[in-house]
Scaffold this motif. Structure first.
Motif, mmCIF file in Angstrom:
data_model
loop_
_atom_site.group_PDB
_atom_site.id
_atom_site.type_symbol
_atom_site.label_atom_id
_atom_site.label_comp_id
_atom_site.label_asym_id
_atom_site.label_seq_id
_atom_site.Cartn_x
_atom_site.Cartn_y
_atom_site.Cartn_z
ATOM 1 N N ASP A 263 0.826 -1.210 0.000
ATOM 2 C CA ASP A 263 0.000 0.000 0.000
ATOM 3 C C ASP A 263 0.858 1.256 0.000
ATOM 4 N N ALA A 264 1.958 1.225 0.751
ATOM 5 C CA ALA A 264 2.863 2.375 0.761
ATOM 6 C C ALA A 264 3.443 2.619 -0.623
ATOM 7 N N ALA A 265 3.835 1.534 -1.305
ATOM 8 C CA ALA A 265 4.396 1.676 -2.652
ATOM 9 C C ALA A 265 3.371 2.219 -3.625
ATOM 10 N N GLN A 266 2.120 1.780 -3.516
ATOM 11 C CA GLN A 266 1.078 2.249 -4.420
ATOM 12 C C GLN A 266 0.798 3.731 -4.224
ATOM 13 N N ILE A 267 0.773 4.175 -2.995
ATOM 14 C CA ILE A 267 0.448 5.578 -2.725
ATOM 15 C C ILE A 267 1.517 6.514 -3.270
ATOM 16 N N ILE A 268 2.774 6.124 -3.206
ATOM 17 C CA ILE A 268 3.832 7.000 -3.721
ATOM 18 C C ILE A 268 4.181 6.681 -5.172
#
Length: 424
Positions: free
Chosen positions: A362-367
């Protein structure tokens, strides 16, 4: 020796000591294949897969499954071990801060409120002593974020094992950071309260006027008319053209609503950082496909009349509201507590799989960093090998970390000092 030459020599020695790098040498690029066998694979996207093999080639995951074979691979038996994707620490100042109490080692901000042209990449230090102390906790990538007021600049997604900032930089969306003004306090003196509200409204109006002027600049630039170049608005063009994301640091409901209105008016992809009250605004945020980086997992309540565990349960409330979110840790060296922050959310409503996903995929998707945060074919081979649950600081033991298929040296300043004082 003259007095001037002596002073120059002393300055050189002091400067050399201040610039000293850590002792860990970045790992060389992966050349041969690596086959990790018999691991309990926490894939994030496809659940937990026991007794599973993972093949790493040229920095990528090329195969996953039972009983894989490869003629030339270096085989590592992980029986009884856990394999996780590398953790991603969001909203940190890693690489921008060395010693928080020493001003000369802090390069997180600049003067003024309008600095979208500032980039963390120009100040990031890949030799920071803090990086090895963080990655030993399973964190392979971090968002190095500028601080300040108003438009503070652009953050950078980095891997935590590199020779140079160019080597460290990982492809991601352009990330522009806007720190929303602090809401005014209420005072016993009504006149003082009115003045505080007026200052807040002026600060918000200034932000709105700034983006309106930047949009006019974009129209002039897109029409190829001759305009006087402004480095601030020029830096904002990718964001205004939909090629980046606006990260607004805000916590209260009013501030988040106003930030969402600004993003809607200018059609800007929105990410709320902090996001304490974001769960209350599901309709507003979901309508704009906005996301949240929640950073208060280990904090006390924002308001005195809230339950003591309110900050702990907000990730579960965001999940219930259907708002895309990740967990961040707004710190430098203390971002090593990211796994602990994620574990806290498990005690307050998230499943262990959801908590792990919030600090990886999720962190990778948001950034905007595809290929990070999961164990899947085609993803980067950034992995963590542990003898226990990575979310449990009492039982986990990180035994190896890979970044792009390169096994990273887990030695660090903390371990060196520990060994030193054992001999005292």
């Amino acid at each position: 020796m003259s007095h001037l030459r002596l002073m120059l020599l002393l300055g050189l020695l002091i400067g050399t000591g201040a610039a000293r790098a850590h002792d860990m040498i970045p790992a060389p690029q992966q050349t041969g294949a690596i086959l990790l066998q018999n691991a309990t694979v926490h894939s994030v996207l496809h659940g937990v897969q026991p007794h599973t093999d993972v093949l790493l080639e040229q920095g990528k995951i090329t195969a996953i499954g039972p009983k894989l074979t490869h003629a030339d691979a270096n085989i590592i038996d992980l029986s009884g071990k856990h394999l996780y994707p590398g953790l991603i620490a969001l909203d940190t100042t890693l690489g921008l801060t060395e010693i928080s109490m020493v001003r000369a080692t802090n390069d997180t901000r600049d003067v003024g409120d309008d600095n979208p042209q500032l980039q963390a990449s120009t100040a990031y230090n890949p030799d920071s002593e803090l990086l090895p102390t963080v990655r030993v906790h399973g964190i392979t990538h971090a968002q190095s974020t500028p601080r300040g007021k108003g438009l503070a600049g652009q953050s950078l997604l980095v891997s935590l094992d590199a020779w140079t900032v160019e080597d460290a930089a990982h492809p991601a969306s352009r990330q522009f950071h806007l720190y929303w003004p602090t809401l005014p306090k209420r005072y016993a003196d009504k006149e003082k309260t009115a003045k505080a509200r007026s200052r807040y409204q002026q600060a918000v109006a200034r932000i709105e006027d700034y983006f309106t002027a930047a949009q006019r600049y974009r129209l002039g630039a897109d029409s190829q008319q001759h305009i006087k170049e402004d480095i601030r608005w020029q830096a904002l063009l990718p964001l205004l053209r939909g090629e980046g994301k606006l990260f607004v640091h805000a916590d209260t409901q009013q501030a988040i609503e106003e930030a969402a209105a600004l993003a809607r008016a200018h059609k800007l992809p929105l990410v709320i950082v902090g996001g304490y009250d974001a769960w209350r605004l599901a309709d507003v945020l979901n309508e704009q496909n906005a996301a949240v980086i929640y950073t208060h997992t280990l904090d006390l309540p924002l308001r005195g009349d809230e339950p003591i565990g309110q900050a702990f349960r907000i990730p579960a409330l965001l999940k219930q509201a259907g708002i895309p979110f990740a967990l961040g840790f707004s710190s430098d060296w203390n971002s090593r507590n990211l796994p602990l922050a994620a574990a806290q959310t498990v005690a307050w409503g998230l499943t262990p799989q959801e908590a792990l996903k919030a600090i990886t995929y999720d962190a990778a998707q948001i950034i905007g960093a595809p290929g990070l945060g999961a164990i899947a074919v085609g993803f980067d081979a950034s992995l963590v090998i542990s003898s226990g649950d990575i979310l449990d600081p009492l039982t986990t033991k990180i035994e190896a970390v890979y970044i792009d298929g390169r096994q990273v040296d887990l030695n660090n300043r903390h371990r060196q000092l520990y060994q030193k004082y054992l001999k005292r």
